[in-house]
Design a protein around this motif. Structure first.
Motif, mmCIF file in Angstrom:
data_model
loop_
_atom_site.group_PDB
_atom_site.id
_atom_site.type_symbol
_atom_site.label_atom_id
_atom_site.label_comp_id
_atom_site.label_asym_id
_atom_site.label_seq_id
_atom_site.Cartn_x
_atom_site.Cartn_y
_atom_site.Cartn_z
ATOM 1 N N HIS A 263 3.634 19.985 3.838
ATOM 2 C CA HIS A 263 4.954 20.469 3.259
ATOM 3 C C HIS A 263 3.728 20.940 1.994
ATOM 4 O O HIS A 263 4.383 21.563 1.425
ATOM 5 N N ILE A 264 2.717 20.845 2.285
ATOM 6 C CA ILE A 264 1.177 21.784 1.621
ATOM 7 C C ILE A 264 0.370 22.798 1.596
ATOM 8 O O ILE A 264 -0.319 22.121 2.854
ATOM 9 N N ASP A 265 -0.094 23.454 1.226
ATOM 10 C CA ASP A 265 -0.469 24.513 1.635
ATOM 11 C C ASP A 265 -2.302 24.156 1.231
ATOM 12 O O ASP A 265 -2.700 24.437 0.176
ATOM 13 N N ASN A 266 -2.805 23.026 2.479
ATOM 14 C CA ASN A 266 -4.411 23.296 1.615
ATOM 15 C C ASN A 266 -5.296 23.626 3.115
ATOM 16 O O ASN A 266 -6.354 22.729 2.927
ATOM 17 N N GLY A 267 -5.205 24.347 3.184
ATOM 18 C CA GLY A 267 -6.300 24.824 4.037
ATOM 19 C C GLY A 267 -7.082 26.064 3.573
ATOM 20 O O GLY A 267 -7.209 26.282 2.447
ATOM 21 N N ASP A 268 -8.569 26.370 4.470
ATOM 22 C CA ASP A 268 -9.602 27.642 3.278
ATOM 23 C C ASP A 268 -8.997 29.029 4.016
ATOM 24 O O ASP A 268 -8.250 29.029 4.434
ATOM 25 N N TYR A 269 -9.693 29.902 3.183
ATOM 26 C CA TYR A 269 -9.766 30.822 3.774
ATOM 27 C C TYR A 269 -10.383 31.206 4.488
ATOM 28 O O TYR A 269 -11.544 30.756 4.347
ATOM 29 N N ILE A 270 -10.518 32.001 5.421
ATOM 30 C CA ILE A 270 -10.948 32.076 6.931
ATOM 31 C C ILE A 270 -10.871 33.765 6.906
ATOM 32 O O ILE A 270 -10.101 35.042 6.710
ATOM 33 N N VAL A 271 -11.756 34.185 6.479
ATOM 34 C CA VAL A 271 -12.685 36.168 6.395
ATOM 35 C C VAL A 271 -13.438 36.036 8.178
ATOM 36 O O VAL A 271 -14.090 35.255 8.428
ATOM 37 N N VAL A 272 -12.899 36.523 9.265
ATOM 38 C CA VAL A 272 -12.865 37.005 10.293
ATOM 39 C C VAL A 272 -13.848 38.580 10.826
ATOM 40 O O VAL A 272 -12.927 39.367 9.945
ATOM 41 N N VAL A 273 -14.481 38.777 11.042
ATOM 42 C CA VAL A 273 -15.063 40.094 11.188
ATOM 43 C C VAL A 273 -15.538 40.315 12.751
ATOM 44 O O VAL A 273 -15.699 38.923 13.448
ATOM 45 N N ASN A 274 -15.833 41.512 12.952
ATOM 46 C CA ASN A 274 -16.207 42.062 14.520
ATOM 47 C C ASN A 274 -14.691 41.779 14.839
ATOM 48 O O ASN A 274 -15.400 41.628 16.581
ATOM 49 N N CYS A 275 -14.279 41.858 14.466
ATOM 50 C CA CYS A 275 -12.851 42.021 15.353
ATOM 51 C C CYS A 275 -12.469 42.581 16.638
ATOM 52 O O CYS A 275 -11.286 41.724 17.876
ATOM 53 N N GLU A 276 -13.012 43.897 16.031
ATOM 54 C CA GLU A 276 -12.723 44.731 17.665
ATOM 55 C C GLU A 276 -13.627 44.437 19.075
ATOM 56 O O GLU A 276 -13.080 45.083 20.067
ATOM 57 N N GLN A 277 -14.942 42.872 18.847
ATOM 58 C CA GLN A 277 -14.853 42.614 20.206
ATOM 59 C C GLN A 277 -14.751 41.614 20.560
ATOM 60 O O GLN A 277 -15.411 41.433 20.935
ATOM 61 N N ILE A 278 -13.305 41.238 19.927
ATOM 62 C CA ILE A 278 -12.358 40.776 20.844
ATOM 63 C C ILE A 278 -12.475 40.556 22.883
ATOM 64 O O ILE A 278 -12.060 41.839 23.045
ATOM 65 N N MET B 142 0.655 -1.580 0.057
ATOM 66 C CA MET B 142 -0.205 0.027 -0.632
ATOM 67 C C MET B 142 0.761 0.992 -0.058
ATOM 68 O O MET B 142 2.064 1.245 0.589
ATOM 69 N N LYS B 143 0.420 2.040 -0.930
ATOM 70 C CA LYS B 143 1.452 3.317 -0.862
ATOM 71 C C LYS B 143 0.774 4.349 -0.558
ATOM 72 O O LYS B 143 -0.513 5.068 0.036
ATOM 73 N N THR B 144 1.573 5.296 0.388
ATOM 74 C CA THR B 144 1.444 6.226 0.847
ATOM 75 C C THR B 144 1.010 7.573 0.081
ATOM 76 O O THR B 144 1.661 7.771 -0.824
ATOM 77 N N PHE B 145 -0.301 7.967 0.527
ATOM 78 C CA PHE B 145 -0.882 8.912 0.100
ATOM 79 C C PHE B 145 -0.176 10.223 -0.048
ATOM 80 O O PHE B 145 -0.158 10.936 1.638
ATOM 81 N N SER B 146 -0.247 11.260 -0.906
ATOM 82 C CA SER B 146 0.074 12.689 -0.641
ATOM 83 C C SER B 146 -0.191 13.761 -1.936
ATOM 84 O O SER B 146 -0.897 13.085 -2.947
ATOM 85 N N PRO B 147 -1.046 14.322 -1.698
ATOM 86 C CA PRO B 147 -2.040 15.450 -1.936
ATOM 87 C C PRO B 147 -1.260 15.905 -2.782
ATOM 88 O O PRO B 147 -0.081 16.590 -3.019
ATOM 89 N N LYS B 148 -1.773 16.232 -4.473
ATOM 90 C CA LYS B 148 -1.222 16.963 -5.219
ATOM 91 C C LYS B 148 -1.809 18.745 -5.153
ATOM 92 O O LYS B 148 -2.779 18.787 -5.208
ATOM 93 N N PRO B 149 -1.048 19.308 -5.516
ATOM 94 C CA PRO B 149 -1.965 21.219 -5.755
ATOM 95 C C PRO B 149 -3.169 20.947 -5.651
ATOM 96 O O PRO B 149 -3.712 21.591 -5.583
ATOM 97 N N GLU B 150 -2.989 20.122 -7.236
ATOM 98 C CA GLU B 150 -4.151 20.453 -8.565
ATOM 99 C C GLU B 150 -5.432 19.398 -7.651
ATOM 100 O O GLU B 150 -6.173 20.003 -8.349
ATOM 101 N N HIS B 151 -5.007 18.979 -7.034
ATOM 102 C CA HIS B 151 -6.490 17.961 -6.123
ATOM 103 C C HIS B 151 -6.752 18.436 -4.910
ATOM 104 O O HIS B 151 -7.802 18.536 -4.411
ATOM 105 N N ILE B 152 -6.269 20.014 -4.808
ATOM 106 C CA ILE B 152 -6.863 20.843 -2.700
ATOM 107 C C ILE B 152 -7.496 22.114 -3.864
ATOM 108 O O ILE B 152 -7.668 22.275 -4.777
ATOM 109 N N SER B 153 -8.723 21.563 -3.266
ATOM 110 C CA SER B 153 -9.627 22.722 -2.765
ATOM 111 C C SER B 153 -9.687 23.686 -1.545
ATOM 112 O O SER B 153 -10.203 23.086 -0.338
ATOM 113 N N HIS B 154 -9.825 24.744 -1.492
ATOM 114 C CA HIS B 154 -9.767 25.789 -0.716
ATOM 115 C C HIS B 154 -11.007 26.047 -0.581
ATOM 116 O O HIS B 154 -11.641 26.882 -1.700
#
Length: 144
Positions: free
Chosen positions: A47-62, A1-13
């Motif tokens: 080693h791959i950037d496969n994270g999501d985009y995060i938009v944070v609002v109301n940061c002044e009320q932290i 069984m081969k180790t799975f390594s994600p490719k940049p073209e298969h990553i969705s953000h």
């Protein structure tokens, strides 16, 4: 069984919207950093950037716990002799509330090119308005 390594073209953000109203700074930053790295996905690879985009609002009320408003200090240096400047959390929250969260998340990401690329996917706004309506961010409810 081969180790799975994600490719940049298969990553969705995906785009997520986080409301920082009455959230604790460190806990919120840890969860955002977790999502920016992509550690919540089963195909995570450090080693791959496969994270999501995060938009944070109301940061002044932290929120922060304890006496951090007066005791926590942020330092920067101009590069000149005697050029060390310090700012308390309270003054930074009044002047630039978004910078507080960005600084906290930056400390939780890798300190290399990949970490800088991950940080670019974080969009922080002091008020309830943001510019990413076209991306249709999904509201994300974080446990803390």
């Amino acid at each position: 069984m081969k180790t799975f390594s994600p490719k940049p073209e298969h990553i969705s953000h995906q785009w997520f919207l986080v409301d920082a109203h009455n959230k604790i700074l460190g806990r919120l930053a840890a969860q955002i950093a977790h999502r920016l790295r992509g550690k919540h996905k089963p195909e995570f690879a450090p080693h791959i950037d496969n994270g999501d985009y995060i938009v944070v609002v109301n940061c002044e009320q932290i929120k922060v716990t304890g006496n951090k408003q007066e005791q926590k200090k942020y330092y920067r240096h101009s590069g000149y002799v005697g050029g060390l400047k310090e700012t308390t959390l309270k003054t930074l929250l009044e002047k630039k509330p978004a910078e507080v969260l960005i600084h906290a998340v930056r400390g939780m990401l890798p300190k290399n090119r990949l970490g800088r690329a991950m940080l670019k996917k974080l969009k922080v706004y002091a008020g309830p308005e943001h510019q990413h309506i076209a991306q249709q961010p999904i509201p994300l409810s974080l446990p803390y």
